[in-house]
Each structure stands twice: as structure tokens, then as C-alpha cells.
Design a protein around this motif. Sequence first.
Motif, PDB file in Angstrom:
ATOM      1  N   GLN A 145       0.849  -1.196   0.000  1.00 44.03           N
ATOM      2  CA  GLN A 145       0.000   0.000   0.000  1.00 44.03           C
ATOM      3  C   GLN A 145       0.882   1.241   0.000  1.00 44.03           C
ATOM      4  OE1 GLN A 145      -2.744   0.174   3.222  1.00 44.03           O
ATOM      5  NE2 GLN A 145      -3.595   2.133   2.621  1.00 44.03           N
ATOM      6  N   VAL A 146       0.676   2.107  -0.988  1.00 51.75           N
ATOM      7  CA  VAL A 146       1.476   3.307  -1.109  1.00 51.75           C
ATOM      8  C   VAL A 146       0.997   4.333  -0.113  1.00 51.75           C
ATOM      9  CG1 VAL A 146       2.150   5.171  -2.645  1.00 51.75           C
ATOM     10  CG2 VAL A 146       1.925   2.846  -3.536  1.00 51.75           C
ATOM     11  N   GLN A 147       1.913   4.853   0.693  1.00 51.55           N
ATOM     12  CA  GLN A 147       1.550   5.818   1.706  1.00 51.55           C
ATOM     13  C   GLN A 147       1.981   7.232   1.362  1.00 51.55           C
ATOM     14  OE1 GLN A 147      -0.352   4.906   4.006  1.00 51.55           O
ATOM     15  NE2 GLN A 147       0.016   2.768   4.515  1.00 51.55           N
ATOM     16  N   THR A 148       3.090   7.342   0.620  1.00 48.49           N
ATOM     17  CA  THR A 148       3.567   8.647   0.176  1.00 48.49           C
ATOM     18  C   THR A 148       3.993   8.532  -1.282  1.00 48.49           C
ATOM     19  OG1 THR A 148       5.827   8.173   0.898  1.00 48.49           O
ATOM     20  CG2 THR A 148       4.409   9.314   2.465  1.00 48.49           C
ATOM     21  N   VAL A 149       3.722   9.573  -2.040  1.00 48.61           N
ATOM     22  CA  VAL A 149       4.107   9.625  -3.446  1.00 48.61           C
ATOM     23  C   VAL A 149       4.798  10.951  -3.701  1.00 48.61           C
ATOM     24  CG1 VAL A 149       3.350   9.565  -5.828  1.00 48.61           C
ATOM     25  CG2 VAL A 149       2.180   8.152  -4.115  1.00 48.61           C
ATOM     26  N   GLU A 150       6.103  10.862  -3.997  1.00 46.09           N
ATOM     27  CA  GLU A 150       6.877  12.071  -4.286  1.00 46.09           C
ATOM     28  C   GLU A 150       6.937  12.298  -5.789  1.00 46.09           C
ATOM     29  OE1 GLU A 150       8.746   9.986  -0.659  1.00 46.09           O
ATOM     30  OE2 GLU A 150       8.154   9.375  -2.688  1.00 46.09           O
ATOM     31  N   SER A 151       6.974  13.570  -6.200  1.00 49.56           N
ATOM     32  CA  SER A 151       7.067  13.912  -7.616  1.00 49.56           C
ATOM     33  C   SER A 151       7.725  15.275  -7.773  1.00 49.56           C
ATOM     34  CB  SER A 151       5.679  13.913  -8.256  1.00 49.56           C
ATOM     35  OG  SER A 151       4.867  14.909  -7.656  1.00 49.56           O
ATOM     36  N   GLY A 152       8.107  15.589  -9.017  1.00 47.37           N
ATOM     37  CA  GLY A 152       8.635  16.914  -9.321  1.00 47.37           C
ATOM     38  C   GLY A 152      10.140  16.974  -9.541  1.00 47.37           C
ATOM     39  N   GLY A 153      10.818  15.858  -9.365  1.00 44.75           N
ATOM     40  CA  GLY A 153      12.252  15.863  -9.574  1.00 44.75           C
ATOM     41  C   GLY A 153      12.609  15.953 -11.044  1.00 44.75           C
ATOM     42  N   GLY A 154      13.914  16.042 -11.316  1.00 50.13           N
ATOM     43  CA  GLY A 154      14.368  16.105 -12.688  1.00 50.13           C
ATOM     44  C   GLY A 154      15.805  16.561 -12.774  1.00 50.13           C
ATOM     45  N   LEU A 155      16.214  16.861 -13.992  1.00 44.88           N
ATOM     46  CA  LEU A 155      17.567  17.362 -14.263  1.00 44.88           C
ATOM     47  C   LEU A 155      17.497  18.871 -14.425  1.00 44.88           C
ATOM     48  CD1 LEU A 155      20.561  16.977 -15.057  1.00 44.88           C
ATOM     49  CD2 LEU A 155      19.763  16.614 -17.408  1.00 44.88           C
ATOM     50  N   VAL A 156      18.351  19.574 -13.701  1.00 43.85           N
ATOM     51  CA  VAL A 156      18.347  21.029 -13.751  1.00 43.85           C
ATOM     52  C   VAL A 156      19.786  21.524 -13.695  1.00 43.85           C
ATOM     53  CG1 VAL A 156      18.084  21.251 -11.241  1.00 43.85           C
ATOM     54  CG2 VAL A 156      17.301  23.097 -12.741  1.00 43.85           C
ATOM     55  N   GLN A 157      20.032  22.648 -14.305  1.00 46.74           N
ATOM     56  CA  GLN A 157      21.370  23.235 -14.283  1.00 46.74           C
ATOM     57  C   GLN A 157      21.620  23.931 -12.940  1.00 46.74           C
ATOM     58  OE1 GLN A 157      21.711  25.823 -17.689  1.00 46.74           O
ATOM     59  NE2 GLN A 157      22.201  24.123 -19.048  1.00 46.74           N
ATOM     60  N   PRO A 158      22.873  24.067 -12.557  1.00 46.93           N
ATOM     61  CA  PRO A 158      23.187  24.825 -11.334  1.00 46.93           C
ATOM     62  C   PRO A 158      22.561  26.215 -11.387  1.00 46.93           C
ATOM     63  CG  PRO A 158      25.138  23.675 -12.092  1.00 46.93           C
ATOM     64  CD  PRO A 158      24.093  23.479 -13.160  1.00 46.93           C
ATOM     65  N   GLY A 159      21.980  26.610 -10.258  1.00 50.75           N
ATOM     66  CA  GLY A 159      21.286  27.882 -10.193  1.00 50.75           C
ATOM     67  C   GLY A 159      19.810  27.797 -10.518  1.00 50.75           C
ATOM     68  N   GLY A 160      19.371  26.649 -11.022  1.00 45.29           N
ATOM     69  CA  GLY A 160      17.978  26.477 -11.396  1.00 45.29           C
ATOM     70  C   GLY A 160      17.081  26.161 -10.217  1.00 45.29           C
ATOM     71  N   SER A 161      15.804  25.907 -10.532  1.00 45.70           N
ATOM     72  CA  SER A 161      14.795  25.662  -9.498  1.00 45.70           C
ATOM     73  C   SER A 161      13.962  24.434  -9.835  1.00 45.70           C
ATOM     74  CB  SER A 161      13.858  26.869  -9.371  1.00 45.70           C
ATOM     75  OG  SER A 161      14.562  28.026  -8.973  1.00 45.70           O
ATOM     76  N   LEU A 162      13.462  23.809  -8.803  1.00 52.77           N
ATOM     77  CA  LEU A 162      12.503  22.718  -8.919  1.00 52.77           C
ATOM     78  C   LEU A 162      11.527  22.818  -7.757  1.00 52.77           C
ATOM     79  CD1 LEU A 162      14.690  19.584  -9.782  1.00 52.77           C
ATOM     80  CD2 LEU A 162      13.024  20.672 -11.281  1.00 52.77           C
ATOM     81  N   ARG A 163      10.321  22.289  -7.977  1.00 51.20           N
ATOM     82  CA  ARG A 163       9.342  22.226  -6.892  1.00 51.20           C
ATOM     83  C   ARG A 163       8.903  20.775  -6.732  1.00 51.20           C
ATOM     84  NH1 ARG A 163       3.084  23.913  -6.366  1.00 51.20           N
ATOM     85  NH2 ARG A 163       3.064  24.638  -4.192  1.00 51.20           N
ATOM     86  N   LEU A 164       9.181  20.220  -5.580  1.00 48.47           N
ATOM     87  CA  LEU A 164       8.800  18.847  -5.284  1.00 48.47           C
ATOM     88  C   LEU A 164       7.461  18.826  -4.560  1.00 48.47           C
ATOM     89  CD1 LEU A 164      12.193  17.395  -3.972  1.00 48.47           C
ATOM     90  CD2 LEU A 164      11.401  17.708  -6.325  1.00 48.47           C
ATOM     91  N   SER A 165       6.703  17.765  -4.815  1.00 46.66           N
ATOM     92  CA  SER A 165       5.426  17.562  -4.141  1.00 46.66           C
ATOM     93  C   SER A 165       5.397  16.175  -3.530  1.00 46.66           C
ATOM     94  CB  SER A 165       4.256  17.689  -5.122  1.00 46.66           C
ATOM     95  OG  SER A 165       4.209  18.969  -5.709  1.00 46.66           O
ATOM     96  N   CYS A 166       4.691  16.053  -2.426  1.00 46.23           N
ATOM     97  CA  CYS A 166       4.533  14.757  -1.775  1.00 46.23           C
ATOM     98  C   CYS A 166       3.094  14.627  -1.312  1.00 46.23           C
ATOM     99  CB  CYS A 166       5.473  14.629  -0.592  1.00 46.23           C
ATOM    100  SG  CYS A 166       5.154  13.174   0.438  1.00 46.23           S
ATOM    101  N   ALA A 167       2.390  13.653  -1.864  1.00 47.06           N
ATOM    102  CA  ALA A 167       1.042  13.331  -1.422  1.00 47.06           C
ATOM    103  C   ALA A 167       1.138  12.227  -0.386  1.00 47.06           C
ATOM    104  CB  ALA A 167       0.196  12.873  -2.604  1.00 47.06           C
ATOM    105  N   ALA A 168       0.627  12.504   0.800  1.00 49.91           N
ATOM    106  CA  ALA A 168       0.774  11.555   1.905  1.00 49.91           C
ATOM    107  C   ALA A 168      -0.583  11.082   2.389  1.00 49.91           C
ATOM    108  CB  ALA A 168       1.543  12.219   3.050  1.00 49.91           C
ATOM    109  N   SER A 169      -0.581   9.952   3.089  1.00 45.09           N
ATOM    110  CA  SER A 169      -1.828   9.443   3.647  1.00 45.09           C
ATOM    111  C   SER A 169      -2.339  10.429   4.702  1.00 45.09           C
ATOM    112  CB  SER A 169      -1.610   8.075   4.275  1.00 45.09           C
ATOM    113  OG  SER A 169      -0.836   8.175   5.457  1.00 45.09           O
TER     114      SER A 169
END
Length: 115
Positions: free
Chosen positions: A1-25
Motif C-alpha cells: 500500500q502506497v503511503q507517500t508519493v513524491e514527484s517533481g524531480g528532474g535534471l536542472v542546471q546549477p542555479g535552477g529551481s525545482l518544486r517537489l510535491s509529496c502526497a501523503a496518507s
Amino acid sequence: QVQTVESGGGLVQPGGSLRLSCAASGRLFSIFFMAWYRQAPGKQRELVAQIASGGSIYYADSVKGRFTISRDNAKNTVYLQMNSLKPEDTAVYYCNSNPPLQEYWGQGTQVTVSS
């Protein structure tokens, strides 16, 4: 049973930005501090940031001033806005409570910072 699902990662250049999300029970999200952790190759998993249900926040020194953790209690979701990314931020990022519960570790999301 999946309790947490992380998303939003990827490849980015130095100085860049990312936004991660986590859906939890709902059970996990309502009771505990929620936190983001990361694990780089060959290193131990480390705490990056945590946020209490009431909103108090902690950041590791290595990300302070660059990362922002937030949560949406209505959606049982926690976010990690990552700005000014550095190669040393490269890791698999996970969310869990703090202290973490073994059964709630998800697959994580890979963040790679490289030119």
C-alpha cells in the motif's frame, strides 16, 4: 500500500529551481511533523526540512535560504521549493514524518543538478 508519493524531480542546471510535491496518507499527515529527506549516492539519508502541522519550520544549514517547505493540509500534500540549486543537492528526495516511520518511505524523486 502506497503511503507517500513524491514527484517533481528532474535534471536542472546549477542555479535552477525545482518544486517537489509529496502526497501523503491522511493519517500520517494529520498526526506528525512532515519532512523532506534526501540521500545522495554513497551517503546516508539526511533531513532537509520539516514543517509542523501548526507551521513551525526547520531547515538544514545546507539548504537554508534556498529551499522553502510548505504544506496544504486540505490536500495532505507537502511541497519543497528548491531555488539556487547546486550540484551537491543531487540526491533522491523523500518525504516522511519526523521521526520517520519505516512503512511510509516511498520511492522518492530524483533530483540531478548538473551542467
